[in-house]
Design an enzyme around this catalytic site. Structure first.
Site, PDB file in Angstrom:
ATOM      1  N   GLU A 275       0.840  -1.210   0.000  1.00  0.00           N
ATOM      2  CA  GLU A 275       0.000   0.000   0.000  1.00  0.00           C
ATOM      3  C   GLU A 275       0.871   1.255   0.000  1.00  0.00           C
ATOM      4  O   GLU A 275       0.809   2.064   0.929  1.00  0.00           O
ATOM      5  CB  GLU A 275      -0.890  -0.004   1.250  1.00  0.00           C
ATOM      6  CG  GLU A 275      -1.787  -1.217   1.392  1.00  0.00           C
ATOM      7  CD  GLU A 275      -2.482  -1.291   2.761  1.00  0.00           C
ATOM      8  OE1 GLU A 275      -2.113  -0.535   3.692  1.00  0.00           O
ATOM      9  OE2 GLU A 275      -3.398  -2.114   2.890  1.00  0.00           O
ATOM     10  N   PRO A 276       1.692   1.448  -1.020  1.00  0.00           N
ATOM     11  CA  PRO A 276       2.552   2.625  -1.016  1.00  0.00           C
ATOM     12  C   PRO A 276       1.749   3.893  -1.309  1.00  0.00           C
ATOM     13  O   PRO A 276       0.859   3.879  -2.157  1.00  0.00           O
ATOM     14  CB  PRO A 276       3.528   2.348  -2.173  1.00  0.00           C
ATOM     15  CG  PRO A 276       2.739   1.510  -3.128  1.00  0.00           C
ATOM     16  CD  PRO A 276       1.835   0.653  -2.264  1.00  0.00           C
ATOM     17  N   ARG A 278       3.281   7.584  -0.173  1.00  0.00           N
ATOM     18  CA  ARG A 278       4.362   8.556  -0.317  1.00  0.00           C
ATOM     19  C   ARG A 278       5.378   8.146  -1.386  1.00  0.00           C
ATOM     20  O   ARG A 278       5.847   8.986  -2.153  1.00  0.00           O
ATOM     21  CB  ARG A 278       5.077   8.674   1.041  1.00  0.00           C
ATOM     22  CG  ARG A 278       6.006   9.858   1.180  1.00  0.00           C
ATOM     23  CD  ARG A 278       6.791   9.757   2.499  1.00  0.00           C
ATOM     24  NE  ARG A 278       5.929   9.548   3.643  1.00  0.00           N
ATOM     25  CZ  ARG A 278       5.394  10.534   4.369  1.00  0.00           C
ATOM     26  NH1 ARG A 278       5.642  11.772   4.082  1.00  0.00           N
ATOM     27  NH2 ARG A 278       4.609  10.242   5.402  1.00  0.00           N
ATOM     28  N   ARG A 314       2.589  19.856   6.596  1.00  0.00           N
ATOM     29  CA  ARG A 314       3.593  18.944   7.133  1.00  0.00           C
ATOM     30  C   ARG A 314       4.652  19.633   8.004  1.00  0.00           C
ATOM     31  O   ARG A 314       4.979  19.115   9.073  1.00  0.00           O
ATOM     32  CB  ARG A 314       4.259  18.126   6.016  1.00  0.00           C
ATOM     33  CG  ARG A 314       3.258  17.240   5.256  1.00  0.00           C
ATOM     34  CD  ARG A 314       3.935  16.323   4.242  1.00  0.00           C
ATOM     35  NE  ARG A 314       4.752  15.334   4.904  1.00  0.00           N
ATOM     36  CZ  ARG A 314       6.057  15.397   5.008  1.00  0.00           C
ATOM     37  NH1 ARG A 314       6.740  16.368   4.433  1.00  0.00           N
ATOM     38  NH2 ARG A 314       6.704  14.475   5.675  1.00  0.00           N
ATOM     39  N   TYR A 318       4.472  18.107  11.634  1.00  0.00           N
ATOM     40  CA  TYR A 318       5.507  17.119  11.982  1.00  0.00           C
ATOM     41  C   TYR A 318       6.898  17.719  12.044  1.00  0.00           C
ATOM     42  O   TYR A 318       7.873  16.963  12.147  1.00  0.00           O
ATOM     43  CB  TYR A 318       5.593  15.998  10.945  1.00  0.00           C
ATOM     44  CG  TYR A 318       4.334  15.416  10.388  1.00  0.00           C
ATOM     45  CD1 TYR A 318       3.396  14.788  11.208  1.00  0.00           C
ATOM     46  CD2 TYR A 318       4.098  15.428   9.016  1.00  0.00           C
ATOM     47  CE1 TYR A 318       2.255  14.218  10.658  1.00  0.00           C
ATOM     48  CE2 TYR A 318       2.961  14.855   8.466  1.00  0.00           C
ATOM     49  CZ  TYR A 318       2.044  14.246   9.301  1.00  0.00           C
ATOM     50  OH  TYR A 318       0.934  13.679   8.752  1.00  0.00           O
ATOM     51  N   CYS A 345      -1.841  33.576  10.841  1.00  0.00           N
ATOM     52  CA  CYS A 345      -1.556  34.133  12.166  1.00  0.00           C
ATOM     53  C   CYS A 345      -1.248  33.038  13.186  1.00  0.00           C
ATOM     54  O   CYS A 345      -2.027  32.803  14.117  1.00  0.00           O
ATOM     55  CB  CYS A 345      -2.738  34.960  12.628  1.00  0.00           C
ATOM     56  SG  CYS A 345      -3.147  36.212  11.430  1.00  0.00           S
ATOM     57  N   GLU A 346      -0.166  32.332  12.969  1.00  0.00           N
ATOM     58  CA  GLU A 346       0.315  31.308  13.896  1.00  0.00           C
ATOM     59  C   GLU A 346       1.826  31.271  13.743  1.00  0.00           C
ATOM     60  O   GLU A 346       2.320  31.245  12.600  1.00  0.00           O
ATOM     61  CB  GLU A 346      -0.173  29.894  13.500  1.00  0.00           C
ATOM     62  CG  GLU A 346      -1.646  29.718  13.392  1.00  0.00           C
ATOM     63  CD  GLU A 346      -2.222  28.973  14.579  1.00  0.00           C
ATOM     64  OE1 GLU A 346      -1.446  28.577  15.483  1.00  0.00           O
ATOM     65  OE2 GLU A 346      -3.443  28.803  14.585  1.00  0.00           O
ATOM     66  N   TYR A 374       0.603  13.870   0.964  1.00  0.00           N
ATOM     67  CA  TYR A 374       0.222  14.490   2.236  1.00  0.00           C
ATOM     68  C   TYR A 374       0.373  16.010   2.181  1.00  0.00           C
ATOM     69  O   TYR A 374       0.645  16.652   3.191  1.00  0.00           O
ATOM     70  CB  TYR A 374       1.003  13.875   3.414  1.00  0.00           C
ATOM     71  CG  TYR A 374       0.859  12.371   3.434  1.00  0.00           C
ATOM     72  CD1 TYR A 374      -0.367  11.791   3.754  1.00  0.00           C
ATOM     73  CD2 TYR A 374       1.907  11.533   3.054  1.00  0.00           C
ATOM     74  CE1 TYR A 374      -0.533  10.412   3.717  1.00  0.00           C
ATOM     75  CE2 TYR A 374       1.754  10.154   3.010  1.00  0.00           C
ATOM     76  CZ  TYR A 374       0.531   9.600   3.343  1.00  0.00           C
ATOM     77  OH  TYR A 374       0.368   8.247   3.291  1.00  0.00           O
TER      78      TYR A 374
HETATM   79  C1  LIG Z   1      -1.156   5.959   5.318  1.00  0.00           C
HETATM   80  C2  LIG Z   1      -1.258   4.515   5.042  1.00  0.00           C
HETATM   81  C3  LIG Z   1      -0.537   3.939   3.986  1.00  0.00           C
HETATM   82  C4  LIG Z   1       0.418   4.717   3.114  1.00  0.00           C
HETATM   83  O1  LIG Z   1       1.568   5.086   3.802  1.00  0.00           O
HETATM   84  P1  LIG Z   1       2.807   5.718   3.006  1.00  0.00           P
HETATM   85  O2  LIG Z   1       3.769   6.031   4.070  1.00  0.00           O
HETATM   86  O3  LIG Z   1       2.287   6.932   2.323  1.00  0.00           O
HETATM   87  O4  LIG Z   1       3.294   4.706   2.056  1.00  0.00           O
HETATM   88  C5  LIG Z   1      -0.730   2.592   3.726  1.00  0.00           C
HETATM   89  N1  LIG Z   1      -1.569   1.852   4.482  1.00  0.00           N
HETATM   90  C6  LIG Z   1      -2.266   2.365   5.517  1.00  0.00           C
HETATM   91  C7  LIG Z   1      -3.152   1.485   6.300  1.00  0.00           C
HETATM   92  C8  LIG Z   1      -2.126   3.711   5.837  1.00  0.00           C
HETATM   93  O5  LIG Z   1      -2.816   4.209   6.873  1.00  0.00           O
END
Ligand SMILES: *Cc1c(COP(=O)(O)O)cnc(C)c1O
Length: 422
Positions: A275-276, A278, A314, A318, A345-346, A374
């Site tokens: 599940e990529p 980023r 971001r 973070y 204004c932060e 993101y």
């Molecule tokens: C956010 C998320 C991802 C993707 O993460 P990346 O760091 O963007 O690759 C994959 N799976 C789940 C369950 C997530 O919450």
């Protein structure tokens, strides 16, 4: 290769000088490279070969319909975390059989919709969620294919707000409880157990946490198979990091990552799911912004941009690093050190402190790099700043893929109660 490079003195996205885009669309604006998105996806899928693998792009990283449609045409599946993201994935033409549904708090409505369209797998994060899904599936006279998201209790480094695989995080089921929940799942008529799922964090910069988690997960697969479960899928989640800072970040390649996975899973007969997010979208986009003012303070020089934390959260959220480059190619050695801030204004509305850039003036353009993931998805309208638009570039063409709403669009959704002052 970089899809954002200087040519004829100007930073370009593929063949489009970034300055040309601002003739059509005001700054701030996100600019994505279609070739970068496609190449990142193909790089990932090639590295998976010859595994039986589903690449379910994590929609939450960048969910624009044009981006999803492009990835769908490359063959991507989708990992969605809400009914809204499911709708986007379907409209982009991603087949339900390539969609997995993650997230700790799926509602019954969302489950209903996902079952109706026939998604591939639900990633279930708790026993109560399992019970709810069983109810919804039984009411529809169907069975929901599930993997249980396990929490392998590994520390994935990175920022605490994006680390998800420690025992104290809200995500998944701890390993010592997993077999019990699988046993419970098998007894539910609306549930079909097919796999094991994990996702240990994001922007992970070494293979060690992935490997530790994978080994723990595969031990569980063996135990579950001994318990009589037909475990066919193994979902590694996302999390592979990208280079944000050329001078400091070292990242494993996707090939290294897949070599490691192949080494441990060979012969197990598992369909692997990745599940990529980023890793596909992050380096495919920049946030283009204009310098409003250069303020020479007594202690610091400030570049005050027209982009703000509501457009790219971001750094404020973070403390994330984004490389920042002038659009006009620096031609002299004259530089200055700036704090680069937005107009909100932060004090947290700061993109970078102590950055050395060529000497800048008002109206100059700058690009914040690695903003494709993101970025736009976390944008909001704080300070009544209209939602930041998005542009997609391919070769020498570009199109607006999300318009900037005007003030009327924003205000139309609000109303003053009739009983005020009545
Ligand atoms: C956010 C998320 C991802 C993707 O993460 P990346 O760091 O963007 O690759 C994959 N799976 C789940 C369950 C997530 O919450």
């Amino acid at each position: 290769m970089s899809y954002f490079h200087y040519s004829n003195g100007q930073l370009c996205a593929e063949g489009v000088p970034l300055g040309d885009i601002t003739k059509d669309v005001d700054t701030p604006v996100y600019v994505y490279s279609a070739s970068a998105l496609a190449d990142n996806y193909h790089g990932f899928s090639r590295a998976c070969e010859p595994m039986d693998a589903l690449i379910a792009y994590s929609v939450k990283a960048n969910s624009n319909l044009a981006v999803l449609t492009l990835l769908a045409s490359c063959g991507a599946g989708a990992d969605v975390v809400s009914g809204g993201e499911l709708e986007r994935a379907l409209r982009a033409g991603i087949a339900p059989q390539k969609i997995v549904f993650s997230g700790v708090g799926k509602s019954r409505d969302e489950m209903h919709k996902a079952l109706k369209v026939g998604i591939y797998q639900f990633n279930i994060e708790s026993a109560p969620e399992l019970i709810a899904l069983n109810d919804v599936a039984c009411a529809l006279n169907t069975r929901a294919a599930i993997a249980l998201r396990i929490n392998p209790d590994v520390s994935a480094g990175g920022h605490e707000k994006i680390s998800t695989g420690k025992a104290e995080n809200k995500f998944g089921v701890n390993l010592d409880q997993a077999r019990g929940v699988y046993k419970q799942a098998r007894e539910l008529p609306g549930i079909e157990v097919i796999g094991v799922d994990m996702h240990i964090g994001s922007q992970i910069d070494s293979l060690a946490p992935f490997e530790t988690a994978l080994l723990k997960g595969l031990d569980l697969v063996r135990e579950l198979r001994r318990d009589g479960h037909d475990i066919r899928t193994f979902d590694m989640g996302g999390g592979l990091g990208i280079v944000y800072n050329q001078d400091e970040d070292t990242l494993p390649t996707v090939t290294d990552y897949m070599d490691m996975v192949r080494r441990h899973t060979a012969g197990l007969g598992l369909k692997m799911i990745f599940e990529p997010g980023r890793a596909i979208a992050g380096n495919a986009g920049v946030l283009l912004s204009r310098v409003q003012y250069v303020k020479h303070g007594s202690a610091r020089n400030f570049l005050i941009l027209d982009a703000a934390m509501n457009d790219l959260l971001r750094p404020a959220l973070y403390g994330a690093y984004h490389a920042i480059q002038p659009v006009k190619e620096p031609m002299s050695d004259q530089t200055e050190i700036y704090d680069i801030v937005g107009p909100v204004c932060e004090t947290g509305d700061t993109f970078a402190t102590h950055r050395r850039l060529s000497v800048m003036q008002s109206d100059d353009l700058v690009a914040m790099l690695s903003a494709g993931a993101y970025g736009a998805v976390q944008a909001g309208q704080y300070n009544t700043r209209p939602l930041v638009p998005e542009v997609l570039v391919k070769d020498s063409q570009f199109s607006v893929i999300r318009m900037r709403p005007d003030l009327e669009d924003i205000l139309r959704l609000e109303s003053v109660p009739g009983w005020f002052g009545a």
